[in-house]
Design a protein around this motif. Sequence first.
Motif, mmCIF file in Angstrom:
data_model
loop_
_atom_site.group_PDB
_atom_site.id
_atom_site.type_symbol
_atom_site.label_atom_id
_atom_site.label_comp_id
_atom_site.label_asym_id
_atom_site.label_seq_id
_atom_site.Cartn_x
_atom_site.Cartn_y
_atom_site.Cartn_z
ATOM 1 N N ARG A 121 0.909 -1.133 -0.157
ATOM 2 C CA ARG A 121 0.133 0.003 -0.020
ATOM 3 C C ARG A 121 0.774 1.235 0.119
ATOM 4 N NH1 ARG A 121 -2.935 -3.457 3.406
ATOM 5 N NH2 ARG A 121 -5.062 -3.933 2.621
ATOM 6 N N GLN A 122 1.911 1.268 0.521
ATOM 7 C CA GLN A 122 2.833 2.419 0.733
ATOM 8 C C GLN A 122 3.596 2.459 -0.526
ATOM 9 O OE1 GLN A 122 4.954 1.689 4.378
ATOM 10 N NE2 GLN A 122 2.882 1.435 5.603
ATOM 11 N N MET A 123 4.175 1.080 -1.062
ATOM 12 C CA MET A 123 5.212 1.249 -2.242
ATOM 13 C C MET A 123 4.456 0.717 -3.393
ATOM 14 S SD MET A 123 7.820 2.948 -1.489
ATOM 15 C CE MET A 123 9.000 2.436 -2.352
ATOM 16 N N PHE A 126 6.437 -1.855 -5.816
ATOM 17 C CA PHE A 126 6.467 -2.969 -5.463
ATOM 18 C C PHE A 126 5.500 -4.307 -5.867
ATOM 19 C CE2 PHE A 126 5.797 -6.382 -2.155
ATOM 20 C CZ PHE A 126 6.832 -7.358 -2.382
ATOM 21 N N LEU A 127 4.267 -3.602 -5.450
ATOM 22 C CA LEU A 127 3.017 -4.489 -5.879
ATOM 23 C C LEU A 127 3.021 -4.590 -7.383
ATOM 24 C CD1 LEU A 127 0.483 -5.936 -4.774
ATOM 25 C CD2 LEU A 127 -0.712 -3.575 -5.014
ATOM 26 N N GLU A 128 3.331 -3.517 -8.205
ATOM 27 C CA GLU A 128 3.331 -3.663 -9.486
ATOM 28 C C GLU A 128 4.332 -4.745 -10.219
ATOM 29 O OE1 GLU A 128 4.067 -1.169 -13.550
ATOM 30 O OE2 GLU A 128 3.814 -0.048 -11.393
ATOM 31 N N VAL A 129 5.644 -4.855 -9.369
ATOM 32 C CA VAL A 129 6.503 -5.746 -9.988
ATOM 33 C C VAL A 129 5.947 -7.350 -9.538
ATOM 34 C CG1 VAL A 129 8.816 -6.607 -9.445
ATOM 35 C CG2 VAL A 129 8.543 -4.202 -9.980
ATOM 36 N N TYR A 130 5.637 -7.391 -8.265
ATOM 37 C CA TYR A 130 5.005 -8.720 -7.776
ATOM 38 C C TYR A 130 3.791 -9.249 -8.380
ATOM 39 C CZ TYR A 130 4.041 -12.349 -4.178
ATOM 40 O OH TYR A 130 3.684 -13.489 -3.630
ATOM 41 N N ARG A 131 2.935 -8.162 -8.964
ATOM 42 C CA ARG A 131 1.659 -8.741 -9.597
ATOM 43 C C ARG A 131 2.282 -9.237 -11.086
ATOM 44 N NH1 ARG A 131 -3.262 -5.199 -7.597
ATOM 45 N NH2 ARG A 131 -3.646 -6.531 -5.483
ATOM 46 N N SER A 132 3.193 -8.685 -11.747
ATOM 47 C CA SER A 132 3.501 -8.874 -13.118
ATOM 48 C C SER A 132 4.220 -10.096 -13.109
ATOM 49 C CB SER A 132 4.680 -7.846 -13.610
ATOM 50 O OG SER A 132 5.854 -7.940 -12.833
ATOM 51 N N ARG A 133 4.612 -10.593 -11.924
ATOM 52 C CA ARG A 133 5.320 -12.121 -11.849
ATOM 53 C C ARG A 133 4.344 -13.000 -11.557
ATOM 54 N NH1 ARG A 133 10.858 -13.025 -8.247
ATOM 55 N NH2 ARG A 133 10.780 -15.117 -8.082
ATOM 56 N N ILE A 134 3.237 -12.628 -11.098
ATOM 57 C CA ILE A 134 2.310 -14.033 -10.700
ATOM 58 C C ILE A 134 0.974 -13.919 -11.361
ATOM 59 C CG2 ILE A 134 3.541 -14.152 -8.518
ATOM 60 C CD1 ILE A 134 1.062 -13.000 -7.163
ATOM 61 N N ASP A 135 0.597 -12.590 -11.823
ATOM 62 C CA ASP A 135 -0.706 -12.411 -12.242
ATOM 63 C C ASP A 135 -1.454 -13.628 -13.317
ATOM 64 O OD1 ASP A 135 -1.502 -11.067 -10.522
ATOM 65 O OD2 ASP A 135 -1.910 -9.069 -11.857
ATOM 66 N N SER A 136 -0.369 -13.720 -14.279
ATOM 67 C CA SER A 136 -1.145 -14.828 -15.217
ATOM 68 C C SER A 136 -1.212 -16.022 -15.009
ATOM 69 C CB SER A 136 0.249 -14.728 -16.493
ATOM 70 O OG SER A 136 1.384 -15.152 -16.015
ATOM 71 N N LEU A 137 -0.535 -16.489 -14.051
ATOM 72 C CA LEU A 137 -0.383 -17.930 -13.270
ATOM 73 C C LEU A 137 -1.661 -17.988 -12.200
ATOM 74 C CD1 LEU A 137 0.342 -20.964 -13.340
ATOM 75 C CD2 LEU A 137 2.099 -20.311 -11.783
ATOM 76 N N GLN A 240 -6.513 2.388 5.119
ATOM 77 C CA GLN A 240 -5.155 2.095 5.853
ATOM 78 C C GLN A 240 -5.428 0.961 6.873
ATOM 79 O OE1 GLN A 240 -2.030 3.645 5.549
ATOM 80 N NE2 GLN A 240 -3.199 4.382 3.538
ATOM 81 N N THR A 241 -4.197 -0.057 6.829
ATOM 82 C CA THR A 241 -4.834 -1.119 7.240
ATOM 83 C C THR A 241 -4.764 -1.184 8.994
ATOM 84 O OG1 THR A 241 -4.134 -3.388 7.893
ATOM 85 C CG2 THR A 241 -2.497 -2.003 7.499
ATOM 86 N N SER A 242 -5.876 -1.662 9.699
ATOM 87 C CA SER A 242 -5.767 -1.957 11.149
ATOM 88 C C SER A 242 -6.406 -3.360 11.404
ATOM 89 C CB SER A 242 -6.923 -0.931 11.781
ATOM 90 O OG SER A 242 -6.419 0.431 11.690
ATOM 91 N N SER A 243 -6.377 -4.227 10.471
ATOM 92 C CA SER A 243 -6.904 -5.422 10.494
ATOM 93 C C SER A 243 -5.998 -6.190 10.915
ATOM 94 C CB SER A 243 -7.380 -5.834 9.295
ATOM 95 O OG SER A 243 -8.143 -7.164 9.498
ATOM 96 N N SER A 244 -5.998 -7.196 11.719
ATOM 97 C CA SER A 244 -4.960 -8.165 11.995
ATOM 98 C C SER A 244 -5.124 -9.393 11.144
ATOM 99 C CB SER A 244 -5.226 -8.795 13.225
ATOM 100 O OG SER A 244 -6.608 -9.306 13.616
ATOM 101 N N LEU A 245 -5.908 -9.195 10.021
ATOM 102 C CA LEU A 245 -5.986 -10.222 8.887
ATOM 103 C C LEU A 245 -5.275 -9.779 7.746
ATOM 104 C CD1 LEU A 245 -9.913 -10.539 8.830
ATOM 105 C CD2 LEU A 245 -8.447 -12.296 9.668
ATOM 106 N N ALA A 246 -4.762 -10.633 7.016
ATOM 107 C CA ALA A 246 -3.894 -10.441 5.768
ATOM 108 C C ALA A 246 -4.887 -9.901 4.863
ATOM 109 C CB ALA A 246 -3.133 -11.206 5.405
ATOM 110 N N THR A 247 -5.199 -8.662 4.213
ATOM 111 C CA THR A 247 -5.990 -8.076 3.399
ATOM 112 C C THR A 247 -5.365 -7.644 2.024
ATOM 113 O OG1 THR A 247 -5.785 -5.732 4.439
ATOM 114 C CG2 THR A 247 -7.501 -7.277 5.179
ATOM 115 N N ILE A 248 -6.356 -7.632 0.999
ATOM 116 C CA ILE A 248 -5.927 -7.166 -0.378
ATOM 117 C C ILE A 248 -5.048 -5.798 -0.358
ATOM 118 C CG2 ILE A 248 -6.459 -7.124 -2.696
ATOM 119 C CD1 ILE A 248 -6.198 -9.971 -1.458
ATOM 120 N N PRO A 249 -4.088 -5.407 -0.711
ATOM 121 C CA PRO A 249 -3.635 -4.071 -1.053
ATOM 122 C C PRO A 249 -4.490 -3.090 -1.564
ATOM 123 C CG PRO A 249 -2.008 -5.749 -1.438
ATOM 124 C CD PRO A 249 -3.094 -6.413 -1.531
#
Length: 825
Positions: A121-123, A126-137, A240-249
């Motif tokens: 959420r802050q960067m 990073f999310l763009e690079v990560y998703r480009s790596r995994i999104d198609s699969l 902005q996250t306050s959840s103790s769950l892992a949530t979608i950015p």
Amino acid sequence: MRSRPTLTSRSAGLVWVLSLLLLSASQSLGQAQDVFVRAEFSLTVELPETKNDTKNLLAQVDQQLQQEKWQDAIDTLERLISGHGSELIAQGNDQVDLGSQYVYYVELKTYLRRRISEYARQMPEFLEVYRSRIDSLAKQDLDAAMVTRDPAQLAAAIDNYFLSSHADQALLHLGDLLLEQGRFNEARTAWERISPRYRTPKDPQGVLLAMAGQPIWVAVDGVDWGQHRDYIEGLLNENQTSSSLATIPASDVDPAAVWARLCLASWLEGSSDRAAVELELLRQLHPAAQGYLAGREVNYAQRLTKLVASSPGEHALQQANSWPTFAGSYARTAQADLPERAKTYQPNWSVSLETQALSRPAGRNGLSEDDELQDIPLIAESSEALLSTFPAVIDGNVIVADEERVRAFHLESGLSAFPSAGNEVFERDELDFGAFHSSGRRIDFDFSMRGRRRRSPLSAMSFKLLSALGATRFTLASDDTKLVARIGTTAIGVPYVNSQFQDPADMVVFDMRKEGKLEARIPPVTELSGPWSFEGTAIIQGDRLYCGMIKSGVRDESAVACFDWTTSQMLWRRTVCLTQPYGSGLVADGEYGFRSHNLLTLKDGVLYYNTNHGVIAALEADRGEMLWLTRYPRRGLIPDKLEQAHSLVQRNVNPCIVTRGLVITMPLDCERLFALDAATGQLVWQTVPGGIDPLHLLGATKDDVLVGGEQLFWVHLHSGKIRAEFPNVDQMFRDRGYGRGALVGDQIYWPTREKIFRLNSKLDASGAVKEAALPVDLLRYGEEGGNVVVAQGQMIVASPSRLTVYSPSPVLEPQDAASTKDTDQ
């Protein structure tokens, strides 16, 4: 009558072992003065936490992220998840009073998903690079999993590709699948993971009525929307996250679609108060939003307004016409049907039960037998006649068990439901009457000439090496036609010599369609497994058994295990914690340690485990993955002698109860009743330490948790406030609780030694307790109270020595009728 053989292969070494037993007995008598001294149990809890190499990799990820080495960071993250993902890591704590904390843990892979989600959420780079790596699969695998309509397969795919741009839609779909199956807690958690907005955000102005990270409905219940609407909407939209769950950015799922689903789930579950709050939130934030709900395109707020107003939507709180396990269901919150025309009850039939007593040290300090038999102070039962039996009612039969046998009786007549083992004929008052399974292997030795068992070839020698800490308890579990019992000694830490005569408990499965045919016997110990024991009766679901286990040693290892009972194969076992054994310093070497009867709770595919050793844990049932683990503040156990220690560990059949998104429990090593968030394990409320001293958590209504001991308490379900008690302190000299009661329709059947009180489960407008009907006078029939079960219109009471079934009677006795007339006047 022909006597059944009592010796098997376990007693083949009787001759040589006997001399060892006699030697052991004399040694234990000589050691007695050194054993029973002041003993303080360690409060240390050891967990399978992250190791140093894991911490080094975490530090490496931090450094790579700071240096914007996105690919390197992703590679390191994958190494952590694949190699160390099941290790536990603390993710926060709550300081509740001076020096006392609740500490929350999750698996490392869960922690990393949440942490990287926050970082993304802050960067965004990073999310763009990560998703480009995994999104198609990710899209390919998620689409394939959604087609299967298998929640477990879809949940696994989401976990693998959690940060993909397709995970939020997959979570929405997963929640819908779970809702269709009536798995409300899991559905809510899936939807809440879509975005942090569905949990309480940080609130600098203090408008919201809950701590950050708690469910949002609690935070807005009672807020002034007219004054604070714009402020609350702004907090939620900050994302902005306050959840103790892992949530979608960065989710593009329509928030109104999620709020509508949360409200629908609450309504279906029967949580009308929560549904009303969520409906008002939807009206305030998205009054014109439209979308598909239950297969139709509707205005969300308008459609839900009609549903909530039309009926209570009681889906999950269906009343039980049977009682297949402890507390009536695996969520431990069942309510029985209220018998029609039950103005009072009269005994129908009765059979004998084996009376159980607390173990006592033999010859301690040279005291006489009379000195040794001093009363041990217990809550709502007697140390000389324990309330150990918890009946089950399945398919018209009432079933009870003890360490040696399982018995079944026709509920209406009291006749034996099945032929006895060996086709022997027993009289009704014999302990083997109604027994369709008997181990035939147990031999006890008793120094005090008490507690001898019939037909034991060594009973004349009468000495006993079983000074275990804690009371015996006998529970059962059933699913459809299968019955599970724990047969054998309930003592933990069996020395080798004694194990020749005391069988460690096996888990035994019977087919009730085939007159109790033995289907499987699963031992806790194999040649390779070490000294493991089953803690309590397993939950059976399909071909799986779920149970708590403990491994004895210098540190006791508590674990949850899953077996395929059809093959006796263990599918997984997950260690939860290591602690000092109860009984350390109180039970002599060569004798037993303590008894454990821990029962799991199963709700919506999640297992909840009260270890009674400092930890509550939630595990995913299919794979045994740790969803969360919470350490609670333990009380010090500093008994001066074994008798006092017995009272400290009396509350030993106390599984969590799970209802309306809460996990409610009161472990034996804690002075508080407390509630945790079922999705995260975070503290929601607690009672004042020492405020109540219960023995049983009876269940919950939509308003209250019912807690029984010498008194019955109404504890508010959503705040923990003690709202009422029965009887009041002035009445306790004559009406003390005695046994475990039951929720029956809108009433509570609450036993004392002489009566069964029938109380309204709902308090009146002034907050007072009202009797729903006259008490059932047991003393009139020469009977006494005990553990109560109601099923198929019958009231079953298991006292220390009798199982008695009472049938409803539409006619009051003359004195009862007079009492009713006086009351009316």
